[in-house]
Scaffold this motif. Structure first.
Motif, PDB file in Angstrom:
ATOM      1  N   MET A 338       0.830  -1.209   0.000  1.00  0.00           N
ATOM      2  CA  MET A 338       0.000   0.000   0.000  1.00  0.00           C
ATOM      3  C   MET A 338       0.864   1.259   0.000  1.00  0.00           C
ATOM      4  O   MET A 338       0.548   2.247  -0.672  1.00  0.00           O
ATOM      5  CB  MET A 338      -0.906   0.021   1.229  1.00  0.00           C
ATOM      6  CG  MET A 338      -2.062  -0.939   1.209  1.00  0.00           C
ATOM      7  SD  MET A 338      -3.075  -0.649   2.699  1.00  0.00           S
ATOM      8  CE  MET A 338      -3.853  -2.234   2.871  1.00  0.00           C
ATOM      9  N   ALA A 339       1.934   1.246   0.808  1.00  0.00           N
ATOM     10  CA  ALA A 339       2.794   2.425   0.904  1.00  0.00           C
ATOM     11  C   ALA A 339       3.357   2.806  -0.458  1.00  0.00           C
ATOM     12  O   ALA A 339       3.549   3.986  -0.758  1.00  0.00           O
ATOM     13  CB  ALA A 339       3.927   2.162   1.894  1.00  0.00           C
ATOM     14  N   GLU A 340       3.579   1.809  -1.300  1.00  0.00           N
ATOM     15  CA  GLU A 340       4.181   2.060  -2.613  1.00  0.00           C
ATOM     16  C   GLU A 340       3.128   2.381  -3.671  1.00  0.00           C
ATOM     17  O   GLU A 340       3.339   3.261  -4.505  1.00  0.00           O
ATOM     18  CB  GLU A 340       4.992   0.840  -3.041  1.00  0.00           C
ATOM     19  CG  GLU A 340       5.792   1.061  -4.312  1.00  0.00           C
ATOM     20  CD  GLU A 340       6.754  -0.075  -4.600  1.00  0.00           C
ATOM     21  OE1 GLU A 340       7.396  -0.043  -5.656  1.00  0.00           O
ATOM     22  OE2 GLU A 340       6.854  -0.990  -3.750  1.00  0.00           O
ATOM     23  N   TYR A 341       1.987   1.687  -3.632  1.00  0.00           N
ATOM     24  CA  TYR A 341       1.025   1.803  -4.725  1.00  0.00           C
ATOM     25  C   TYR A 341      -0.291   2.487  -4.346  1.00  0.00           C
ATOM     26  O   TYR A 341      -1.022   2.929  -5.224  1.00  0.00           O
ATOM     27  CB  TYR A 341       0.699   0.400  -5.284  1.00  0.00           C
ATOM     28  CG  TYR A 341       1.893  -0.314  -5.853  1.00  0.00           C
ATOM     29  CD1 TYR A 341       2.472   0.101  -7.053  1.00  0.00           C
ATOM     30  CD2 TYR A 341       2.456  -1.389  -5.178  1.00  0.00           C
ATOM     31  CE1 TYR A 341       3.579  -0.559  -7.569  1.00  0.00           C
ATOM     32  CE2 TYR A 341       3.561  -2.062  -5.691  1.00  0.00           C
ATOM     33  CZ  TYR A 341       4.122  -1.637  -6.884  1.00  0.00           C
ATOM     34  OH  TYR A 341       5.207  -2.287  -7.387  1.00  0.00           O
ATOM     35  N   ASP A 342      -0.607   2.553  -3.063  1.00  0.00           N
ATOM     36  CA  ASP A 342      -1.888   3.109  -2.646  1.00  0.00           C
ATOM     37  C   ASP A 342      -1.727   3.854  -1.319  1.00  0.00           C
ATOM     38  O   ASP A 342      -2.346   3.502  -0.303  1.00  0.00           O
ATOM     39  CB  ASP A 342      -2.914   1.979  -2.510  1.00  0.00           C
ATOM     40  CG  ASP A 342      -4.350   2.485  -2.548  1.00  0.00           C
ATOM     41  OD1 ASP A 342      -4.532   3.719  -2.503  1.00  0.00           O
ATOM     42  OD2 ASP A 342      -5.276   1.652  -2.613  1.00  0.00           O
ATOM     43  N   PRO A 343      -0.925   4.933  -1.292  1.00  0.00           N
ATOM     44  CA  PRO A 343      -0.611   5.611  -0.027  1.00  0.00           C
ATOM     45  C   PRO A 343      -1.825   6.236   0.659  1.00  0.00           C
ATOM     46  O   PRO A 343      -1.873   6.295   1.882  1.00  0.00           O
ATOM     47  CB  PRO A 343       0.414   6.681  -0.434  1.00  0.00           C
ATOM     48  CG  PRO A 343       0.233   6.846  -1.909  1.00  0.00           C
ATOM     49  CD  PRO A 343      -0.196   5.521  -2.433  1.00  0.00           C
ATOM     50  N   ASP A 344      -2.814   6.704  -0.108  1.00  0.00           N
ATOM     51  CA  ASP A 344      -4.004   7.296   0.525  1.00  0.00           C
ATOM     52  C   ASP A 344      -4.767   6.242   1.329  1.00  0.00           C
ATOM     53  O   ASP A 344      -5.290   6.532   2.412  1.00  0.00           O
ATOM     54  CB  ASP A 344      -4.919   7.904  -0.538  1.00  0.00           C
ATOM     55  CG  ASP A 344      -4.344   9.170  -1.133  1.00  0.00           C
ATOM     56  OD1 ASP A 344      -3.471   9.786  -0.483  1.00  0.00           O
ATOM     57  OD2 ASP A 344      -4.742   9.546  -2.249  1.00  0.00           O
ATOM     58  N   ARG A 345      -4.844   5.039   0.789  1.00  0.00           N
ATOM     59  CA  ARG A 345      -5.511   3.951   1.504  1.00  0.00           C
ATOM     60  C   ARG A 345      -4.766   3.632   2.800  1.00  0.00           C
ATOM     61  O   ARG A 345      -5.369   3.442   3.852  1.00  0.00           O
ATOM     62  CB  ARG A 345      -5.568   2.729   0.598  1.00  0.00           C
ATOM     63  CG  ARG A 345      -6.214   1.499   1.214  1.00  0.00           C
ATOM     64  CD  ARG A 345      -6.150   0.352   0.225  1.00  0.00           C
ATOM     65  NE  ARG A 345      -6.488  -0.923   0.850  1.00  0.00           N
ATOM     66  CZ  ARG A 345      -6.075  -2.093   0.397  1.00  0.00           C
ATOM     67  NH1 ARG A 345      -5.299  -2.154  -0.683  1.00  0.00           N
ATOM     68  NH2 ARG A 345      -6.412  -3.210   1.017  1.00  0.00           N
ATOM     69  N   LEU A 346      -3.434   3.600   2.724  1.00  0.00           N
ATOM     70  CA  LEU A 346      -2.636   3.330   3.912  1.00  0.00           C
ATOM     71  C   LEU A 346      -2.762   4.458   4.923  1.00  0.00           C
ATOM     72  O   LEU A 346      -2.862   4.218   6.134  1.00  0.00           O
ATOM     73  CB  LEU A 346      -1.172   3.130   3.529  1.00  0.00           C
ATOM     74  CG  LEU A 346      -0.212   2.852   4.690  1.00  0.00           C
ATOM     75  CD1 LEU A 346      -0.604   1.578   5.429  1.00  0.00           C
ATOM     76  CD2 LEU A 346       1.225   2.748   4.196  1.00  0.00           C
ATOM     77  N   ARG A 347      -2.776   5.707   4.451  1.00  0.00           N
ATOM     78  CA  ARG A 347      -2.897   6.843   5.363  1.00  0.00           C
ATOM     79  C   ARG A 347      -4.203   6.765   6.155  1.00  0.00           C
ATOM     80  O   ARG A 347      -4.206   6.991   7.372  1.00  0.00           O
ATOM     81  CB  ARG A 347      -2.837   8.152   4.579  1.00  0.00           C
ATOM     82  CG  ARG A 347      -3.015   9.385   5.463  1.00  0.00           C
ATOM     83  CD  ARG A 347      -2.982  10.680   4.685  1.00  0.00           C
ATOM     84  NE  ARG A 347      -1.632  11.036   4.296  1.00  0.00           N
ATOM     85  CZ  ARG A 347      -1.174  11.027   3.050  1.00  0.00           C
ATOM     86  NH1 ARG A 347      -1.974  10.662   2.060  1.00  0.00           N
ATOM     87  NH2 ARG A 347       0.061  11.363   2.788  1.00  0.00           N
TER      88      ARG A 347
END
Length: 613
Positions: A338-347
């Motif tokens: 997620m941190a690499e490809y989907d940072p908003d989801r991880l945030r």
């Protein structure tokens, strides 16, 4: 020499049933799981003989209330007369062991041969009709809870398989209600590969839908987002917005970790739903995922873990430890992805479950490096993500305890000094290790005395001017083991700042504990406190001459109420630092308020007398 007499143990079946219902099983409803297990195992055994065989399980409910009857039928391998005697009359003997037609024990769910006894918890009689797929007569077996049973050969030949009939036992009507039976069938058998049909007086339906392909390959679940979320809602009774696929390297354990939609207590019990060989074993498993994964609720399926006798928990052994570690690695890997490809989801996930993420970051430096910018911290700049704090600051100060932060936060804020509150779990550790993941950042622990070094000393003339009053203030606070220092500092609105040395902090904690402890313990605490007093355990009250209240307090004209005011400023500084007041300090506050009120009333009276003609 006389030969010893040999005897056989006698089993009290009614006592066994009491043990099953009150100690081994969590609820009588597990009878349905045991019947399903026997049915599925029978189908599995027949498939060994006939690889293309299609198994099925059929359940019927007839009647209502105390007259209700439940029947469960499978088209599995059935039992011969010899097998009926062997497996239904011997407690602890299992039909899943030692048979040539079984390829391996892992093909079967049941292991302990006591499953059928669970039916006596909800029925006073068990009637079984069976026909072996290997030939022989059709049989009727009747068992009673007093330990007796009968067998008779039927004149009519049945189709291969087994039927079990149960009649409602008094006060067990709840276990025969159609809506309950349907729910429990789905709970236990949602992942079973054979269709389970339920027929009642109102409906007939297949309760368990066909297993989707992402059950066998959890990594495919990302492509079936809505279906996976609906699956979790039906099984777990909670609406989720996100999930993480789980799978071990062997592929023998997989699942879905549903991200909880609300923050949870770090110490709350984590209960996950676990299926063993596609049958529900427990919906309250606490040891299947790592402790730090308390922000998810898992639906997990496995064919490699060892269940306890109740088949509701797992043995804590090396295999379980390996599976738990690999499932934890699945969660960690997905967060990194997620941190690499989907940072908003991880945030979004981090904001909701910051404590879990910090726990994982402490244990895993690589993970910390990936997500550190989104971790929130309390600081003198407010509660901010670390990335925001780093935008204008490469040097970060932090405190080790909440008390230290409370002592300095007002002064540090006024001086625009960035200080992170390290008093919360994991925060100080993360601050200390931050330079290791980003060498451009410097972090340093800040002590209350370090902040006091930024104070402006008063002049020599002021020191002489206030010498006697400072000495008087010191004397007033001596009983609290506190010394006075006059300084000038920001913010001017802050009249006084209370700070503790390490020794005085320990002494204060001991004194608070001593007040609420029994006499024996209180004596011990008093002795420890005496040692600290000998070591010079003094706190410091910095009084701010830039503050108008302090300035007026140290005016000679106010000497009459000087001591009372100093004591009140001392108590105010304690409360501002959120220190609990001891009994002596509470008395000072209560009496001080009354004295100030009396002084104000006296001044008004005097002024009123002067106004008289």
């Amino acid at each position: 020499m006389n030969q010893p007499d040999n005897y056989r143990f006698q089993v009290d079946l009614s006592g066994m049933i009491n043990i099953l219902s009150n100690h081994l099983y969590s609820s009588p409803k597990v009878f349905l799981r045991e019947l399903l297990q026997n049915a599925v195992d029978a189908v599995t055994a027949r498939k060994v003989l006939e690889p293309d065989f299609k198994g099925r399980v059929h359940i019927e409910l007839a009647g209502t209330g105390s007259g209700a009857t439940l029947m469960i039928e499978d088209n599995g391998i059935g039992l011969t007369k010899e097998e009926v005697h062997q497996f239904l009359a011997m407690i602890g003997q299992s039909s899943k062991r030692g048979k040539d037609l079984i390829m391996g024990e892992t093909s079967f769910i049941g292991r302990f041969g006591i499953g059928l006894l669970s039916c006596f918890m909800i029925s006073d009689e068990i009637v079984m009709l069976t026909q072996s797929a290997q030939g022989g007569p059709s049989l009727e077996w009747k068992g009673k809870p007093d330990g007796t049973y009968s067998i008779r050969e039927l004149a009519t030949e049945l189709s291969p398989g087994t039927k079990v009939y149960l009649r409602c036992k008094p006060d067990c009507e709840i276990y025969y209600e159609p809506q309950n039976v349907e729910k429990w069938i789905y709970d236990y058998g949602a992942l079973l590969p054979h269709p389970i049909t339920l027929r009642t007086g109102q409906f007939e339906k297949v309760v368990n839908p066909a297993s989707p392909e992402w059950i066998a390959q959890p990594e495919l679940a990302r492509g079936y987002r809505n279906e996976v979320l609906q699956f979790g809602e039906r099984l777990l009774g909670e609406r989720f917005r996100d999930f993480i696929p789980l799978q071990t390297s062997s592929g023998r354990t997989g699942g879905i970790a549903y991200v909880l939609p609300q923050a949870v207590n770090l110490h709350a019990k984590k209960k996950h739903r676990v299926y063993l060989k596609q049958m529900l074993v427990s919906d309250k498993a606490e040891n299947i995922l790592p402790d730090w994964a308390f922000f998810v609720k898992g639906v997990i399926w496995s064919d490699e873990l060892q269940p306890t006798a109740s088949r509701e928990h797992f043995y804590e052994n090396d295999r379980l430890e390996e599976v738990r570690a690999e499932l934890g690695e699945s969660i960690r890997g997905e967060l990194i992805r997620m941190a690499e490809y989907d940072p908003d989801r991880l945030r979004h996930m981090i904001r909701l479950h910051a404590l879990s993420m910090k726990a994982l970051a402490v244990a895993d430096e690589n993970f910390y490096r990936m997500i550190h910018r989104w971790l929130p911290f309390e600081s003198t700049y407010g509660r901010r993500e670390l990335g925001e704090l780093l935008e204008d600051n490469q040097n970060i100060y932090f405190t080790l305890t909440l008390d230290e932060y409370r002592q300095i936060t007002h002064v540090a804020s006024a001086q625009s000094l960035l200080v992170v509150n390290g008093g919360y779990i994991y925060d100080a550790e993360l601050m200390e290790s931050l330079p290791a993941i980003n060498p451009e950042i410097r972090t340093e622990r800040l002590l209350p005395e370090d902040v006091s070094l930024a104070f402006t000393d008063i002049t020599a003339e002021e020191r002489m001017k206030y010498f006697e009053l400072t000495r008087l203030a010191d004397a007033a606070l001596r009983r609290f083991r506190c010394r006075i220092q006059l300084k000038r500092f920001k913010p001017a609105e802050l009249p006084a700042l209370f700070t503790l040395s390490k020794e005085s902090s320990e002494l204060r904690s001991l004194e608070v504990a001593e007040e609420v402890s029994p006499d024996a313990l209180s004596s011990v605490l008093n002795s420890l406190g005496s040692i600290l007093k000998l070591e010079g355990a003094y706190s410091t009250l910095y009084m701010n001459l830039d503050n108008p209240v302090v300035t007026r307090t140290f005016m000679p004209a106010n000497s009459r109420i000087f001591v009372n005011t100093v004591e009140m400023l001392y108590v105010h500084a304690l409360m501002l630092g959120q220190y609990p007041l001891n009994k002596q300090e509470m008395d000072v506050m209560n009496q001080g308020v009354l004295r100030l009120i009396q002084a104000g009333l006296a001044a008004d009276t005097h002024r009123g007398d002067e106004d008289q003609p």
